[in-house]
Design a protein around this motif. Structure first.
Motif, mmCIF file in Angstrom:
data_model
loop_
_atom_site.group_PDB
_atom_site.id
_atom_site.type_symbol
_atom_site.label_atom_id
_atom_site.label_comp_id
_atom_site.label_asym_id
_atom_site.label_seq_id
_atom_site.Cartn_x
_atom_site.Cartn_y
_atom_site.Cartn_z
ATOM 1 N N LEU A 1 10.780 14.745 33.229
ATOM 2 C CA LEU A 1 10.771 15.874 32.483
ATOM 3 C C LEU A 1 10.351 15.193 31.101
ATOM 4 N N VAL A 2 9.269 15.834 30.695
ATOM 5 C CA VAL A 2 9.130 15.720 29.094
ATOM 6 C C VAL A 2 9.504 17.014 28.209
ATOM 7 N N ILE A 3 10.046 16.977 27.327
ATOM 8 C CA ILE A 3 10.546 18.126 26.405
ATOM 9 C C ILE A 3 9.936 17.890 24.991
ATOM 10 N N PHE A 4 9.421 18.653 24.366
ATOM 11 C CA PHE A 4 8.815 18.605 23.049
ATOM 12 C C PHE A 4 8.608 19.835 22.391
ATOM 13 N N GLU A 5 8.691 19.762 20.929
ATOM 14 C CA GLU A 5 8.659 20.811 19.993
ATOM 15 C C GLU A 5 7.146 21.042 19.699
ATOM 16 N N HIS A 6 6.765 22.196 19.855
ATOM 17 C CA HIS A 6 5.658 22.998 19.355
ATOM 18 C C HIS A 6 5.382 22.695 17.920
ATOM 19 N N ARG A 7 4.547 21.823 17.344
ATOM 20 C CA ARG A 7 4.406 21.858 15.810
ATOM 21 C C ARG A 7 3.247 22.752 15.496
ATOM 22 N N THR A 8 3.355 24.085 15.587
ATOM 23 C CA THR A 8 2.295 24.822 14.957
ATOM 24 C C THR A 8 2.978 26.118 14.157
ATOM 25 N N ASP A 9 2.194 26.773 13.611
ATOM 26 C CA ASP A 9 2.569 27.581 12.507
ATOM 27 C C ASP A 9 3.294 28.680 13.128
ATOM 28 N N GLU A 10 2.786 29.036 14.374
ATOM 29 C CA GLU A 10 3.753 30.021 15.300
ATOM 30 C C GLU A 10 4.970 29.647 15.613
ATOM 31 N N SER A 11 5.245 28.325 15.784
ATOM 32 C CA SER A 11 6.512 27.859 16.199
ATOM 33 C C SER A 11 7.384 27.822 15.000
ATOM 34 N N ARG A 12 6.985 27.487 13.741
ATOM 35 C CA ARG A 12 7.954 27.427 12.553
ATOM 36 C C ARG A 12 8.154 28.863 12.168
ATOM 37 N N GLU B 1 7.491 7.549 34.781
ATOM 38 C CA GLU B 1 5.800 7.431 34.928
ATOM 39 C C GLU B 1 4.981 8.393 34.377
ATOM 40 N N LEU B 2 5.392 9.352 33.396
ATOM 41 C CA LEU B 2 4.695 10.452 32.887
ATOM 42 C C LEU B 2 4.282 9.678 31.234
ATOM 43 N N GLN B 3 3.962 8.688 31.157
ATOM 44 C CA GLN B 3 3.759 8.186 29.634
ATOM 45 C C GLN B 3 2.155 8.784 29.368
ATOM 46 N N ARG B 4 1.577 9.190 30.281
ATOM 47 C CA ARG B 4 0.154 9.875 29.922
ATOM 48 C C ARG B 4 0.391 11.198 29.289
ATOM 49 N N VAL B 5 1.437 11.820 29.801
ATOM 50 C CA VAL B 5 1.618 13.160 29.458
ATOM 51 C C VAL B 5 2.371 13.193 27.926
ATOM 52 N N VAL B 6 3.051 12.152 27.816
ATOM 53 C CA VAL B 6 3.633 11.762 26.393
ATOM 54 C C VAL B 6 2.546 11.482 25.515
ATOM 55 N N ARG B 7 1.518 10.611 25.467
ATOM 56 C CA ARG B 7 0.361 10.436 24.826
ATOM 57 C C ARG B 7 -0.032 11.662 24.556
ATOM 58 N N ARG B 8 -0.776 12.509 25.701
ATOM 59 C CA ARG B 8 -1.613 13.570 25.545
ATOM 60 C C ARG B 8 -0.813 14.458 24.512
ATOM 61 N N VAL B 9 0.433 14.690 24.587
ATOM 62 C CA VAL B 9 1.104 15.622 23.686
ATOM 63 C C VAL B 9 1.112 15.094 22.215
ATOM 64 N N GLU B 10 1.324 13.691 22.136
ATOM 65 C CA GLU B 10 1.497 13.303 20.771
ATOM 66 C C GLU B 10 0.063 13.519 20.291
ATOM 67 N N ASP B 11 -1.076 13.013 21.010
ATOM 68 C CA ASP B 11 -2.556 12.986 20.474
ATOM 69 C C ASP B 11 -3.023 14.215 20.101
ATOM 70 N N SER B 12 -2.495 15.280 20.733
ATOM 71 C CA SER B 12 -3.005 16.712 20.610
ATOM 72 C C SER B 12 -2.612 16.817 19.079
ATOM 73 N N GLY B 13 -1.573 16.637 18.308
ATOM 74 C CA GLY B 13 -1.017 16.939 17.052
ATOM 75 C C GLY B 13 -0.382 18.158 17.028
ATOM 76 N N ALA B 14 -0.286 18.929 18.197
ATOM 77 C CA ALA B 14 0.547 19.890 18.202
ATOM 78 C C ALA B 14 1.924 19.887 18.695
ATOM 79 N N GLY B 15 2.273 18.656 19.170
ATOM 80 C CA GLY B 15 3.700 18.412 19.726
ATOM 81 C C GLY B 15 4.467 17.448 19.265
ATOM 82 N N ARG B 16 5.832 17.616 19.130
ATOM 83 C CA ARG B 16 6.593 16.310 18.927
ATOM 84 C C ARG B 16 7.692 15.966 20.054
ATOM 85 N N ILE B 17 7.536 14.785 20.561
ATOM 86 C CA ILE B 17 8.540 14.443 21.734
ATOM 87 C C ILE B 17 9.789 14.386 21.307
#
Length: 225
Positions: free
Chosen positions: A44-55, A87-103
């Motif tokens: 399970l990967v849980i992250f905060e949306h870092r968007t204007d909508e989320s704030r 084993e979902l490191q690629r998912v973590v990287r995708r979220v972080e690289d997008s700039g729209a999520g904080r793990i």
């Protein structure tokens, strides 16, 4: 996942969702049926949306709240440390690289499938530490337990979740996400993150969306020969 009704379009969030769409995400339409007593690995990967909508929603929906914490711990007898690990490191990287999520959390555990009535809640305390809660004050209407600590650490994301088995696997969440630190004696404001998502076991990923908190899950059956 059922969530609060606010789905305004946001470029950063669309970028994140578009990136996740490149991964093998799936809905709960696969042929495999769940069954109590089988062994599963949960990632399970849980992250905060870092968007204007989320704030904006954090400010609009936040209120003083206390989490209902689960009774079972990760690494215990029921929710065992995953023998294979995360084993979902690629998912973590995708979220972080997008700039729209904080793990907030990257979790992996093994468990036996149980039905809704017997599946215990898993205690969730993830993200940054944001001070302490006064347990004796929280228990003011009840007799304090012997040797109970007077304070307990508080985390950004708190509450409980569980995977239970019916015809399919279900991920049920009952969480709060703190949007600010405690101020004096006042409890910090938080938003609720509640919902239920039907899933299957296999190689597919499941994206559980919420306007403020996103979750990506994979459930793998591990009792096959």
């Amino acid at each position: 996942m059922r969530n609060d009704p606010s789905e305004s379009h946001n470029p950063l969030r669309r970028r994140l969702l578009g990136g996740l769409a490149a991964l093998p995400l799936a809905g709960a339409t696969g042929p495999a049926l769940a069954q109590a007593g089988r062994q599963y690995r949960i990632e399970l990967v849980i992250f905060e949306h870092r968007t204007d909508e989320s704030r904006r929603l954090q400010m609009e929906l936040a209120a003083p709240r206390e989490a209902m914490l689960g009774e079972s711990e990760l690494g215990g007898r029921i929710y065992r440390d995953s023998r294979k690990g995360f084993e979902l490191q690629r998912v973590v990287r995708r979220v972080e690289d997008s700039g729209a999520g904080r793990i907030l959390a990257s979790l992996a555990w093994d468990q036996t499938g149980r039905d809704h009535a017997s599946a215990p809640w898993l205690r969730v305390q993830q993200g940054r530490r944001i001070g302490t809660r006064d347990l004796l004050r929280a228990e003011a209407d009840r007799m304090p337990r012997p040797l109970m600590e007077e304070q307990d650490e508080r985390f950004e994301l708190e509450g409980r979740l569980r995977i239970w088995v019916g015809r399919f696997l279900h991920l049920e969440t009952d969480l709060i996400y703190h949007v600010e630190e405690p101020q004096g004696d006042q409890p910090p404001r938080a938003i609720t993150v509640r919902g239920s998502q039907r899933m299957n076991s296999g190689d597919e990923l499941f994206y559980l969306d919420h306007p403020v908190i996103g979750m990506i899950a994979r459930v793998t059956r591990i009792d096959r020969s």
